[in-house]
Each structure stands twice: as structure tokens, then as C-alpha cells.
Design a protein around this motif. Structure first.
Motif, PDB file in Angstrom:
ATOM      1  N   LEU A  69       0.823  -1.211   0.000  1.00 28.99           N
ATOM      2  CA  LEU A  69       0.000   0.000   0.000  1.00 28.99           C
ATOM      3  C   LEU A  69       0.856   1.260   0.000  1.00 28.99           C
ATOM      4  O   LEU A  69       0.503   2.258  -0.620  1.00 28.99           O
ATOM      5  CB  LEU A  69      -0.953  -0.002   1.197  1.00 28.99           C
ATOM      6  CG  LEU A  69      -2.097  -1.014   1.104  1.00 28.99           C
ATOM      7  CD1 LEU A  69      -2.799  -1.134   2.450  1.00 28.99           C
ATOM      8  CD2 LEU A  69      -3.076  -0.638   0.019  1.00 28.99           C
ATOM      9  N   ALA A  70       2.007   1.221   0.693  1.00 24.42           N
ATOM     10  CA  ALA A  70       2.911   2.373   0.712  1.00 24.42           C
ATOM     11  C   ALA A  70       3.470   2.643  -0.684  1.00 24.42           C
ATOM     12  O   ALA A  70       3.648   3.797  -1.077  1.00 24.42           O
ATOM     13  CB  ALA A  70       4.045   2.133   1.702  1.00 24.42           C
ATOM     14  N   GLU A  71       3.727   1.581  -1.442  1.00 21.52           N
ATOM     15  CA  GLU A  71       4.251   1.724  -2.797  1.00 21.52           C
ATOM     16  C   GLU A  71       3.166   2.018  -3.822  1.00 21.52           C
ATOM     17  O   GLU A  71       3.458   2.468  -4.924  1.00 21.52           O
ATOM     18  CB  GLU A  71       5.003   0.454  -3.195  1.00 21.52           C
ATOM     19  CG  GLU A  71       6.261   0.211  -2.385  1.00 21.52           C
ATOM     20  CD  GLU A  71       6.862  -1.161  -2.651  1.00 21.52           C
ATOM     21  OE1 GLU A  71       6.441  -1.838  -3.603  1.00 21.52           O
ATOM     22  OE2 GLU A  71       7.760  -1.548  -1.882  1.00 21.52           O
ATOM     23  N   ASN A  72       1.925   1.738  -3.476  1.00 22.57           N
ATOM     24  CA  ASN A  72       0.792   1.917  -4.389  1.00 22.57           C
ATOM     25  C   ASN A  72      -0.263   2.795  -3.720  1.00 22.57           C
ATOM     26  O   ASN A  72      -1.376   2.358  -3.453  1.00 22.57           O
ATOM     27  CB  ASN A  72       0.203   0.549  -4.762  1.00 22.57           C
ATOM     28  CG  ASN A  72       1.208  -0.325  -5.460  1.00 22.57           C
ATOM     29  OD1 ASN A  72       1.388  -0.225  -6.656  1.00 22.57           O
ATOM     30  ND2 ASN A  72       1.889  -1.161  -4.691  1.00 22.57           N
TER      31      ASN A  72
ATOM     32  N   GLY B 168      -3.864  11.859   8.486  1.00 19.68           N
ATOM     33  CA  GLY B 168      -2.757  12.789   8.705  1.00 19.68           C
ATOM     34  C   GLY B 168      -1.476  12.337   8.029  1.00 19.68           C
ATOM     35  O   GLY B 168      -0.393  12.557   8.548  1.00 19.68           O
ATOM     36  N   GLY B 169      -1.594  11.663   6.886  1.00 23.11           N
ATOM     37  CA  GLY B 169      -0.417  11.188   6.163  1.00 23.11           C
ATOM     38  C   GLY B 169       0.151   9.893   6.688  1.00 23.11           C
ATOM     39  O   GLY B 169       1.096   9.354   6.129  1.00 23.11           O
ATOM     40  N   GLU B 170      -0.391   9.364   7.783  1.00 19.49           N
ATOM     41  CA  GLU B 170       0.111   8.118   8.373  1.00 19.49           C
ATOM     42  C   GLU B 170      -0.834   6.960   8.088  1.00 19.49           C
ATOM     43  O   GLU B 170      -2.059   7.143   8.076  1.00 19.49           O
ATOM     44  CB  GLU B 170       0.260   8.269   9.902  1.00 19.49           C
ATOM     45  CG  GLU B 170       1.249   9.324  10.319  1.00 19.49           C
ATOM     46  CD  GLU B 170       2.677   8.946   9.988  1.00 19.49           C
ATOM     47  OE1 GLU B 170       3.024   7.764  10.146  1.00 19.49           O
ATOM     48  OE2 GLU B 170       3.433   9.830   9.526  1.00 19.49           O
ATOM     49  N   SER B 171      -0.287   5.777   7.898  1.00 20.55           N
ATOM     50  CA  SER B 171      -1.095   4.591   7.622  1.00 20.55           C
ATOM     51  C   SER B 171      -1.975   4.248   8.830  1.00 20.55           C
ATOM     52  O   SER B 171      -1.498   4.239   9.970  1.00 20.55           O
ATOM     53  CB  SER B 171      -0.196   3.401   7.307  1.00 20.55           C
ATOM     54  OG  SER B 171      -0.962   2.211   7.225  1.00 20.55           O
ATOM     55  N   ILE B 172      -3.242   3.977   8.565  1.00 14.71           N
ATOM     56  CA  ILE B 172      -4.153   3.486   9.603  1.00 14.71           C
ATOM     57  C   ILE B 172      -4.643   2.072   9.251  1.00 14.71           C
ATOM     58  O   ILE B 172      -5.655   1.609   9.754  1.00 14.71           O
ATOM     59  CB  ILE B 172      -5.346   4.443   9.839  1.00 14.71           C
ATOM     60  CG1 ILE B 172      -6.168   4.617   8.560  1.00 14.71           C
ATOM     61  CG2 ILE B 172      -4.894   5.764  10.403  1.00 14.71           C
ATOM     62  CD1 ILE B 172      -7.510   5.300   8.788  1.00 14.71           C
ATOM     63  N   PHE B 173      -3.873   1.379   8.387  1.00 12.42           N
ATOM     64  CA  PHE B 173      -4.268   0.061   7.932  1.00 12.42           C
ATOM     65  C   PHE B 173      -4.488  -0.909   9.087  1.00 12.42           C
ATOM     66  O   PHE B 173      -5.493  -1.578   9.180  1.00 12.42           O
ATOM     67  CB  PHE B 173      -3.230  -0.487   6.957  1.00 12.42           C
ATOM     68  CG  PHE B 173      -3.513  -1.899   6.542  1.00 12.42           C
ATOM     69  CD1 PHE B 173      -4.531  -2.165   5.636  1.00 12.42           C
ATOM     70  CD2 PHE B 173      -2.800  -2.958   7.075  1.00 12.42           C
ATOM     71  CE1 PHE B 173      -4.811  -3.460   5.266  1.00 12.42           C
ATOM     72  CE2 PHE B 173      -3.079  -4.238   6.702  1.00 12.42           C
ATOM     73  CZ  PHE B 173      -4.084  -4.501   5.802  1.00 12.42           C
ATOM     74  N   ARG B 174      -3.517  -1.001   9.995  1.00 11.09           N
ATOM     75  CA  ARG B 174      -3.649  -1.940  11.124  1.00 11.09           C
ATOM     76  C   ARG B 174      -4.853  -1.590  11.996  1.00 11.09           C
ATOM     77  O   ARG B 174      -5.566  -2.470  12.450  1.00 11.09           O
ATOM     78  CB  ARG B 174      -2.389  -1.935  11.987  1.00 11.09           C
ATOM     79  CG  ARG B 174      -1.248  -2.675  11.348  1.00 11.09           C
ATOM     80  CD  ARG B 174      -0.027  -2.661  12.257  1.00 11.09           C
ATOM     81  NE  ARG B 174       1.112  -3.215  11.569  1.00 11.09           N
ATOM     82  CZ  ARG B 174       1.585  -4.442  11.791  1.00 11.09           C
ATOM     83  NH1 ARG B 174       1.028  -5.211  12.663  1.00 11.09           N
ATOM     84  NH2 ARG B 174       2.627  -4.881  11.115  1.00 11.09           N
ATOM     85  N   GLU B 175      -5.081  -0.308  12.224  1.00  8.95           N
ATOM     86  CA  GLU B 175      -6.230   0.126  13.024  1.00  8.95           C
ATOM     87  C   GLU B 175      -7.538  -0.331  12.385  1.00  8.95           C
ATOM     88  O   GLU B 175      -8.436  -0.821  13.070  1.00  8.95           O
ATOM     89  CB  GLU B 175      -6.208   1.647  13.145  1.00  8.95           C
ATOM     90  CG  GLU B 175      -7.372   2.233  13.904  1.00  8.95           C
ATOM     91  CD  GLU B 175      -7.341   3.751  13.901  1.00  8.95           C
ATOM     92  OE1 GLU B 175      -8.434   4.332  13.964  1.00  8.95           O
ATOM     93  OE2 GLU B 175      -6.247   4.349  13.820  1.00  8.95           O
ATOM     94  N   LEU B 176      -7.640  -0.199  11.070  1.00 11.00           N
ATOM     95  CA  LEU B 176      -8.853  -0.608  10.361  1.00 11.00           C
ATOM     96  C   LEU B 176      -9.015  -2.119  10.332  1.00 11.00           C
ATOM     97  O   LEU B 176     -10.131  -2.623  10.352  1.00 11.00           O
ATOM     98  CB  LEU B 176      -8.844  -0.062   8.940  1.00 11.00           C
ATOM     99  CG  LEU B 176      -8.919   1.456   8.801  1.00 11.00           C
ATOM    100  CD1 LEU B 176      -8.693   1.861   7.355  1.00 11.00           C
ATOM    101  CD2 LEU B 176     -10.252   1.974   9.296  1.00 11.00           C
TER     102      LEU B 176
END
Length: 81
Positions: free
Chosen positions: A59-62, A71-79
């Protein structure tokens, strides 16, 4: 309904299925290591936390693939939890 198969219209699907009945029992008495060690462990849900790092890096690469950010930070794990 006459166009649907017997399998699609049988009572083993939906709220009367053993899957949903088991889920309801789990919700009444969920297992917790310290607070409820005799509770029910939900085994009917497939959840693969082993691949979080692979998905996060993809996801960071795509970045256009999904907007899993706050806020520009990944929330993938939270979701995903």
C-alpha cells in the motif's frame, strides 16, 4: 424464488445458520485470557495478521490503490483489527 437453487434458498443460510448461532453465543460470553478464561473462542472468522507487513508495504508503494491514511500516516492496522 423459483429461479434460485435449493441450496440458495435453504434455511442453513442467514440468521438461522449454525455459524450465526455460534456467533451469538460468542457475543454473550467472549473469551478473555484474564477476565473470562472460560469464555468462548470465536473460531469462525478468518483473520490473517501475519501478512500486515506485506500489505502495508504494498500500500505504501501503491498509494493510489487505497486511502488508508490519517494525517499522512497509515491506519491500515487500526482498520484491520
Amino acid at each position: 424464488m423459483r429461479h434460485l437453487s435449493r441450496k440458495a434458498t435453504c434455511n442453513s443460510h442467514g440468521q438461522d445458520s449454525s455459524y450465526f448461532l455460534g456467533w451469538q453465543e460468542y457475543e454473550k460470553n467472549p473469551y478473555h485470557e484474564k477476565e473470562n478464561p472460560k469464555g468462548i473462542i470465536q473460531m469462525g472468522l478468518a483473520e490473517n495478521q501475519l501478512s500486515f507487513d506485506l500489505l502495508e508495504s504494498w500500500l505504501a508503494e501503491n498509494t493510489d490503490a487505497a486511502g488508508f491514511k490519517r494525517g499522512g500516516e497509515s491506519i491500515f492496522r487500526e482498520l484491520a483489527e
